[in-house]
Design a protein around this motif. Structure first.
Motif, PDB file in Angstrom:
ATOM      1  N   LEU A  11       6.584   1.595 -13.800  1.00 51.05           N
ATOM      2  CA  LEU A  11       6.676   0.136 -13.645  1.00 51.05           C
ATOM      3  C   LEU A  11       6.331  -0.290 -12.219  1.00 51.05           C
ATOM      4  O   LEU A  11       5.629  -1.291 -12.015  1.00 51.05           O
ATOM      5  CB  LEU A  11       8.078  -0.353 -14.005  1.00 51.05           C
ATOM      6  CG  LEU A  11       8.412  -0.452 -15.481  1.00 51.05           C
ATOM      7  CD1 LEU A  11       9.864  -0.900 -15.662  1.00 51.05           C
ATOM      8  CD2 LEU A  11       7.471  -1.393 -16.197  1.00 51.05           C
ATOM      9  N   LEU A  12       6.839   0.451 -11.239  1.00 51.28           N
ATOM     10  CA  LEU A  12       6.534   0.133  -9.843  1.00 51.28           C
ATOM     11  C   LEU A  12       5.038   0.279  -9.570  1.00 51.28           C
ATOM     12  O   LEU A  12       4.457  -0.541  -8.859  1.00 51.28           O
ATOM     13  CB  LEU A  12       7.343   1.015  -8.893  1.00 51.28           C
ATOM     14  CG  LEU A  12       7.181   0.698  -7.414  1.00 51.28           C
ATOM     15  CD1 LEU A  12       7.677  -0.717  -7.108  1.00 51.28           C
ATOM     16  CD2 LEU A  12       7.922   1.714  -6.564  1.00 51.28           C
TER      17      LEU A  12
ATOM     18  N   ASN B 256      15.315  11.915 -15.979  1.00 52.99           N
ATOM     19  CA  ASN B 256      13.881  12.100 -15.709  1.00 52.99           C
ATOM     20  C   ASN B 256      13.046  11.037 -16.409  1.00 52.99           C
ATOM     21  O   ASN B 256      12.096  10.503 -15.840  1.00 52.99           O
ATOM     22  CB  ASN B 256      13.423  13.489 -16.157  1.00 52.99           C
ATOM     23  CG  ASN B 256      13.872  14.578 -15.216  1.00 52.99           C
ATOM     24  OD1 ASN B 256      14.339  14.312 -14.119  1.00 52.99           O
ATOM     25  ND2 ASN B 256      13.760  15.819 -15.663  1.00 52.99           N
ATOM     26  N   LEU B 257      13.391  10.743 -17.649  1.00 52.13           N
ATOM     27  CA  LEU B 257      12.664   9.712 -18.387  1.00 52.13           C
ATOM     28  C   LEU B 257      12.842   8.343 -17.734  1.00 52.13           C
ATOM     29  O   LEU B 257      11.878   7.588 -17.576  1.00 52.13           O
ATOM     30  CB  LEU B 257      13.144   9.652 -19.838  1.00 52.13           C
ATOM     31  CG  LEU B 257      12.603  10.728 -20.756  1.00 52.13           C
ATOM     32  CD1 LEU B 257      13.263  10.629 -22.120  1.00 52.13           C
ATOM     33  CD2 LEU B 257      11.105  10.633 -20.878  1.00 52.13           C
ATOM     34  N   PHE B 258      14.070   8.020 -17.351  1.00 55.64           N
ATOM     35  CA  PHE B 258      14.338   6.721 -16.732  1.00 55.64           C
ATOM     36  C   PHE B 258      13.601   6.583 -15.407  1.00 55.64           C
ATOM     37  O   PHE B 258      12.921   5.578 -15.172  1.00 55.64           O
ATOM     38  CB  PHE B 258      15.842   6.518 -16.530  1.00 55.64           C
ATOM     39  CG  PHE B 258      16.161   5.232 -15.835  1.00 55.64           C
ATOM     40  CD1 PHE B 258      16.054   4.020 -16.503  1.00 55.64           C
ATOM     41  CD2 PHE B 258      16.547   5.216 -14.501  1.00 55.64           C
ATOM     42  CE1 PHE B 258      16.338   2.823 -15.864  1.00 55.64           C
ATOM     43  CE2 PHE B 258      16.825   4.023 -13.854  1.00 55.64           C
ATOM     44  CZ  PHE B 258      16.716   2.821 -14.535  1.00 55.64           C
ATOM     45  N   THR B 259      13.738   7.563 -14.518  1.00 56.09           N
ATOM     46  CA  THR B 259      13.072   7.451 -13.210  1.00 56.09           C
ATOM     47  C   THR B 259      11.552   7.462 -13.366  1.00 56.09           C
ATOM     48  O   THR B 259      10.852   6.753 -12.649  1.00 56.09           O
ATOM     49  CB  THR B 259      13.520   8.565 -12.239  1.00 56.09           C
ATOM     50  OG1 THR B 259      13.294   9.841 -12.840  1.00 56.09           O
ATOM     51  CG2 THR B 259      14.972   8.424 -11.861  1.00 56.09           C
ATOM     52  N   GLY B 260      11.049   8.243 -14.318  1.00 54.76           N
ATOM     53  CA  GLY B 260       9.609   8.235 -14.567  1.00 54.76           C
ATOM     54  C   GLY B 260       9.132   6.876 -15.024  1.00 54.76           C
ATOM     55  O   GLY B 260       8.104   6.365 -14.564  1.00 54.76           O
ATOM     56  N   PHE B 261       9.890   6.248 -15.906  1.00 55.30           N
ATOM     57  CA  PHE B 261       9.556   4.906 -16.388  1.00 55.30           C
ATOM     58  C   PHE B 261       9.605   3.898 -15.244  1.00 55.30           C
ATOM     59  O   PHE B 261       8.724   3.042 -15.120  1.00 55.30           O
ATOM     60  CB  PHE B 261      10.520   4.518 -17.512  1.00 55.30           C
ATOM     61  CG  PHE B 261      10.275   3.153 -18.058  1.00 55.30           C
ATOM     62  CD1 PHE B 261       9.147   2.877 -18.818  1.00 55.30           C
ATOM     63  CD2 PHE B 261      11.171   2.123 -17.814  1.00 55.30           C
ATOM     64  CE1 PHE B 261       8.915   1.612 -19.331  1.00 55.30           C
ATOM     65  CE2 PHE B 261      10.947   0.848 -18.314  1.00 55.30           C
ATOM     66  CZ  PHE B 261       9.813   0.596 -19.078  1.00 55.30           C
TER      67      PHE B 261
ATOM     68  N   GLY C  91       0.818  -1.218   0.000  1.00 53.91           N
ATOM     69  CA  GLY C  91       0.000   0.000   0.000  1.00 53.91           C
ATOM     70  C   GLY C  91       0.848   1.261   0.000  1.00 53.91           C
ATOM     71  O   GLY C  91       0.568   2.218  -0.738  1.00 53.91           O
ATOM     72  N   VAL C  92       1.900   1.282   0.805  1.00 51.61           N
ATOM     73  CA  VAL C  92       2.790   2.451   0.843  1.00 51.61           C
ATOM     74  C   VAL C  92       3.517   2.597  -0.491  1.00 51.61           C
ATOM     75  O   VAL C  92       3.612   3.701  -1.044  1.00 51.61           O
ATOM     76  CB  VAL C  92       3.789   2.337   2.018  1.00 51.61           C
ATOM     77  CG1 VAL C  92       4.909   3.358   1.898  1.00 51.61           C
ATOM     78  CG2 VAL C  92       3.057   2.506   3.343  1.00 51.61           C
ATOM     79  N   MET C  93       4.026   1.491  -1.021  1.00 48.39           N
ATOM     80  CA  MET C  93       4.719   1.565  -2.318  1.00 48.39           C
ATOM     81  C   MET C  93       3.772   2.002  -3.428  1.00 48.39           C
ATOM     82  O   MET C  93       4.158   2.762  -4.317  1.00 48.39           O
ATOM     83  CB  MET C  93       5.357   0.215  -2.665  1.00 48.39           C
ATOM     84  CG  MET C  93       6.586  -0.054  -1.865  1.00 48.39           C
ATOM     85  SD  MET C  93       7.550  -1.537  -2.272  1.00 48.39           S
ATOM     86  CE  MET C  93       6.754  -2.361  -3.571  1.00 48.39           C
ATOM     87  N   LEU C  94       2.532   1.554  -3.377  1.00 52.56           N
ATOM     88  CA  LEU C  94       1.543   1.954  -4.369  1.00 52.56           C
ATOM     89  C   LEU C  94       1.266   3.450  -4.261  1.00 52.56           C
ATOM     90  O   LEU C  94       1.217   4.159  -5.280  1.00 52.56           O
ATOM     91  CB  LEU C  94       0.253   1.146  -4.196  1.00 52.56           C
ATOM     92  CG  LEU C  94      -0.869   1.438  -5.180  1.00 52.56           C
ATOM     93  CD1 LEU C  94      -0.442   1.065  -6.597  1.00 52.56           C
ATOM     94  CD2 LEU C  94      -2.129   0.684  -4.800  1.00 52.56           C
ATOM     95  N   ALA C  95       1.098   3.951  -3.047  1.00 51.96           N
ATOM     96  CA  ALA C  95       0.829   5.391  -2.853  1.00 51.96           C
ATOM     97  C   ALA C  95       1.998   6.241  -3.340  1.00 51.96           C
ATOM     98  O   ALA C  95       1.794   7.246  -4.037  1.00 51.96           O
ATOM     99  CB  ALA C  95       0.527   5.664  -1.381  1.00 51.96           C
ATOM    100  N   VAL C  96       3.211   5.851  -2.980  1.00 52.36           N
ATOM    101  CA  VAL C  96       4.389   6.622  -3.401  1.00 52.36           C
ATOM    102  C   VAL C  96       4.549   6.576  -4.915  1.00 52.36           C
ATOM    103  O   VAL C  96       4.796   7.605  -5.558  1.00 52.36           O
ATOM    104  CB  VAL C  96       5.662   6.105  -2.686  1.00 52.36           C
ATOM    105  CG1 VAL C  96       6.920   6.683  -3.301  1.00 52.36           C
ATOM    106  CG2 VAL C  96       5.601   6.436  -1.206  1.00 52.36           C
ATOM    107  N   SER C  97       4.405   5.401  -5.508  1.00 56.74           N
ATOM    108  CA  SER C  97       4.559   5.309  -6.959  1.00 56.74           C
ATOM    109  C   SER C  97       3.442   6.045  -7.686  1.00 56.74           C
ATOM    110  O   SER C  97       3.672   6.639  -8.739  1.00 56.74           O
ATOM    111  CB  SER C  97       4.638   3.849  -7.406  1.00 56.74           C
ATOM    112  OG  SER C  97       3.461   3.153  -7.082  1.00 56.74           O
ATOM    113  N   LEU C  98       2.243   6.047  -7.115  1.00 60.42           N
ATOM    114  CA  LEU C  98       1.140   6.799  -7.703  1.00 60.42           C
ATOM    115  C   LEU C  98       1.426   8.294  -7.652  1.00 60.42           C
ATOM    116  O   LEU C  98       1.214   9.016  -8.641  1.00 60.42           O
ATOM    117  CB  LEU C  98      -0.163   6.468  -6.970  1.00 60.42           C
ATOM    118  CG  LEU C  98      -1.451   7.026  -7.546  1.00 60.42           C
ATOM    119  CD1 LEU C  98      -1.658   6.516  -8.969  1.00 60.42           C
ATOM    120  CD2 LEU C  98      -2.627   6.640  -6.671  1.00 60.42           C
ATOM    121  N   LEU C  99       1.940   8.770  -6.528  1.00 56.21           N
ATOM    122  CA  LEU C  99       2.292  10.184  -6.391  1.00 56.21           C
ATOM    123  C   LEU C  99       3.375  10.571  -7.404  1.00 56.21           C
ATOM    124  O   LEU C  99       3.255  11.572  -8.114  1.00 56.21           O
ATOM    125  CB  LEU C  99       2.778  10.472  -4.966  1.00 56.21           C
ATOM    126  CG  LEU C  99       3.320  11.876  -4.722  1.00 56.21           C
ATOM    127  CD1 LEU C  99       2.204  12.905  -4.824  1.00 56.21           C
ATOM    128  CD2 LEU C  99       4.009  11.957  -3.381  1.00 56.21           C
TER     129      LEU C  99
END
Length: 179
Positions: A142-143, A133-138, A103-111
């Motif tokens: 994925l997460l 920026n492109l790499f971290t966004g990708f 749940g925490v990982m989902l919230a952080v990745s959603l943000l």
């Protein structure tokens, strides 16, 4: 059968030791009262281990609530005989570890994925001109997909297992190793 026996589980790494090849039956049991922070098993957990040992089940490895036993009998008595009790133990264990973490990982990745989309809408040139920026966004996208599919998979399994337990049946689980 190939002469490798599970010895311990540490940080999602499974350690095996070489043994004489033999046929063993394995059983995975979730013990909700256990924790990785416990220095040793509690008195109730040791009593549980003693009952398992009496029935011929030997503890191979344990990691928090996950308990893995083996038995040399080709047709041993099962450790868990009530599907509803097994479902409750698995769900209680999931509520202690898996569900809050995912749940925490989902919230952080959603943000962070929403920040990527916002950056795409407000400054697309800045976004596409930076490889980092492109790499971290990708990676965050994925997460997000991984966390959402893990949560969906667990909830779908839980609903099916609850229906099966109401009928007095154990639910066969399929592997999600592809994920």
């Amino acid at each position: 059968a190939d002469g490798w026996l599970l010895e311990r589980v540490e940080n999602n790494i499974w350690h095996y030791r070489r043994t004489q090849p033999c046929r063993l039956r394995f059983s995975v049991v979730y013990y909700p009262g256990a924790s990785e922070l416990d220095p040793e098993p509690s008195e109730k957990q040791r009593t549980f281990y003693d009952f398992c040992e009496y029935a011929g089940w030997h503890l191979a490895a344990a990691s928090a609530q996950l308990q893995i036993f083996y038995n040399e009998d080709p047709d041993p008595l099962p450790i868990v005989t009530d599907p509803a009790l097994e479902l409750e133990a698995v769900h209680r264990s999931a509520k202690r570890g898996f569900l809050p973490a995912i749940g925490v990982m989902l919230a952080v990745s959603l943000l962070l994925a929403s920040m990527l989309v916002s950056s795409l809408l407000t400054d697309p040139i800045g976004l596409f001109s930076s490889a980092s920026n492109l790499f971290t966004g990708f990676v965050w996208l994925l997460l997000l997909v991984y966390c959402a599919s893990e949560l969906e998979g667990y909830l779908a399994w839980y609903v099916r297992a609850k229906k099966a337990a109401a009928r007095g049946e154990f639910l066969e689980t399929s592997s999600r190793i592809w994920l």
